[in-house]
Design a protein around this motif. Structure first.
Motif, short mmCIF file in Angstrom:
data_model
loop_
_atom_site.label_atom_id
_atom_site.label_comp_id
_atom_site.label_asym_id
_atom_site.label_seq_id
_atom_site.Cartn_x
_atom_site.Cartn_y
_atom_site.Cartn_z
N ALA A 1 28.89 39.92 -9.57
CA ALA A 1 28.58 39.23 -8.32
C ALA A 1 27.87 40.21 -7.40
O ALA A 1 28.13 41.42 -7.44
N LEU A 2 26.98 39.68 -6.56
CA LEU A 2 26.31 40.52 -5.56
C LEU A 2 26.41 39.83 -4.21
O LEU A 2 26.12 38.64 -4.08
N TYR A 3 26.83 40.59 -3.19
CA TYR A 3 27.02 40.09 -1.84
C TYR A 3 25.93 40.67 -0.94
O TYR A 3 25.67 41.87 -0.95
N VAL A 4 25.30 39.81 -0.10
CA VAL A 4 24.21 40.23 0.77
C VAL A 4 24.55 39.87 2.22
O VAL A 4 24.76 38.71 2.55
N HIS A 5 24.58 40.87 3.09
CA HIS A 5 25.02 40.71 4.48
C HIS A 5 23.92 40.15 5.38
O HIS A 5 22.76 39.95 4.96
N GLY A 6 24.26 39.93 6.64
CA GLY A 6 23.33 39.37 7.61
C GLY A 6 22.71 40.41 8.52
O GLY A 6 22.94 41.62 8.38
N LEU A 7 21.93 39.94 9.50
CA LEU A 7 21.24 40.80 10.45
C LEU A 7 22.24 41.64 11.24
O LEU A 7 23.18 41.11 11.82
N GLY A 8 22.01 42.94 11.25
CA GLY A 8 22.90 43.84 11.98
C GLY A 8 24.19 44.17 11.24
O GLY A 8 25.00 44.95 11.73
N GLY A 9 24.38 43.57 10.07
CA GLY A 9 25.60 43.79 9.31
C GLY A 9 25.43 44.87 8.26
O GLY A 9 24.49 45.66 8.26
N LEU B 1 26.03 35.84 -3.34
CA LEU B 1 26.59 35.36 -2.08
C LEU B 1 25.81 35.99 -0.93
O LEU B 1 25.54 37.20 -0.95
N GLY B 2 25.45 35.18 0.07
CA GLY B 2 24.71 35.70 1.22
C GLY B 2 25.17 35.07 2.51
O GLY B 2 25.55 33.90 2.55
N ASN B 3 25.13 35.86 3.58
CA ASN B 3 25.51 35.39 4.91
C ASN B 3 24.34 35.57 5.87
O ASN B 3 23.71 36.62 5.91
N SER B 4 24.01 34.51 6.64
CA SER B 4 23.00 34.58 7.68
C SER B 4 21.65 35.02 7.11
O SER B 4 21.10 34.37 6.25
N LEU B 5 21.10 36.16 7.58
CA LEU B 5 19.88 36.69 7.00
C LEU B 5 20.04 36.84 5.49
O LEU B 5 19.13 36.51 4.71
N GLY B 6 21.20 37.31 5.06
CA GLY B 6 21.47 37.45 3.63
C GLY B 6 21.44 36.12 2.91
O GLY B 6 21.11 36.06 1.72
N GLY B 7 21.75 35.03 3.62
CA GLY B 7 21.67 33.71 3.02
C GLY B 7 20.23 33.29 2.79
O GLY B 7 19.90 32.67 1.77
#
Length: 321
Positions: A56-64, A125-131
């Motif tokens: 699995a690979l997790y990708v964070h958001g802006l500023g994270g 998996l991605g959150n915000s920008l990472g999404g």
């Protein structure tokens, strides 16, 4: 967009030897640096609980940073062998040589990391920008993505919430440097509390230990000479992605995603409007939607157990681990 580059890895101790402040590594995590031509990425690994689990690979958001996934990763360690990446210029990853902080540039960095490591297809998996980045990766390289989980993905909105305007304003030339001067006397704790108020549905969920860790990380980042430049250029990258039309538009690419998709939205999100959940559910074919009434922008940090269970269900329905 494929790559045959072989990664060079270094341990956390070696990569941070010249830094005055070390990056926090939680128990059970491993930190390493992956060097590719023109690009170096820090990767935070949470190995699976047993051999042979899918990656699995997790990708964070802006500023994270990759630390944004530290609460979720151990809850999924019985299903996946997890890695979280610090996007170029964020966390402990230095800026890329080409200075490209567009959504496409970040997506290309993720693709190069996966190609070089031979870890695909992954549960992405991605959150915000990472999404937004994960959406682009899944659309252009379906061979690399087994399932897709998007937590408040930064997909184009015609009418952004007013609480999201300051983030968008960072994209305007000169605003980031002006804000840096305006807030030069703010303490790291004041900055962190402001971010928590914006990102959490209920900032009271943050423990005293969590607040201390966040303040320490903020102090470290503020010492980086490129901090504000990366924020401004990445904000500009999001705004630019919102204006793209045709086959390169994020909504058009969402429709091209083949991987089973889980969408997670918080009703108290001040950055990505909850009203976008219905459009996203329609765009990603056969997707499932998890809505959390009390969550804000970072549901994987606010309600990690609930999000983890939804991801487990997605993985199980895809054929298990």
């Amino acid at each position: 967009m494929s790559s045959t580059e072989l990664p060079e890895t270094r341990t956390a101790a070696a990569s941070s030897a010249s830094r005055t402040r070390a990056v926090r590594v939680a128990e059970g995590e491993e930190l390493r640096s992956v060097a590719l031509p023109g690009l170096t990425l820090t990767v935070r690994a949470r190995p699976g609980n047993r051999p042979g689990l899918p990656p699995a690979l997790y990708v964070h958001g802006l500023g994270g940073s990759s630390q944004n996934w530290s609460a979720l990763m151990p809850l999924l360690a019985d299903h996946v062998d997890g890695e979280a990446v610090d996007l170029p210029g964020f966390g402990d990853s230095p800026p890329p040589d080409d200075g490209n902080y567009s959504v496409t540039g970040h997506a290309r960095a993720v693709i190069r990391l996966l190609d070089a490591g031979g870890r695909g297809p992954v549960h992405l998996l991605g959150n915000s920008l990472g999404g937004a980045v994960a959406t682009r990766v899944a659309a252009v390289r379906p061979d690399l993505v087994r399932t897709l989980t998007l937590v408040s993905p930064a997909l184009p909105e015609l009418r952004a919430q007013r609480t999201a305007w300051p983030t968008a304003l960072l994209a305007v030339p000169g605003v980031a440097s002006f804000f840096a001067r305006l807030t030069k006397d703010w303490t790291a704790e004041q900055r962190v509390k402001g971010v928590l108020a914006l990102c959490y549905g209920d900032p009271g969920l943050v423990t005293d230990e969590g607040l201390r860790d966040a303040v320490e990380e903020m102090e470290r980042r503020l010492e980086l000479p490129y901090f504000w430049d990366v924020m401004a250029r990445s904000s500009r990258g999001i705004v630019d992605a919102y204006t793209l039309g045709g086959q390169h538009g994020l909504w058009r690419q969402a429709e091209r995603v083949l991987a089973p998709t889980l969408l997670v939205y918080g009703r108290r999100d001040r950055l990505v409007s909850y009203r976008m959940a219905r459009r996203a559910a329609a765009a990603f074919r056969g997707s499932r939607l998890l809505t959390l009434p009390e969550a804000g922008h970072v549901a994987m940090m606010e309600y990690p157990e609930t999000v983890a269970q939804a991801v487990r269900d997605l993985i199980a329905d895809d054929g298990g681990s």
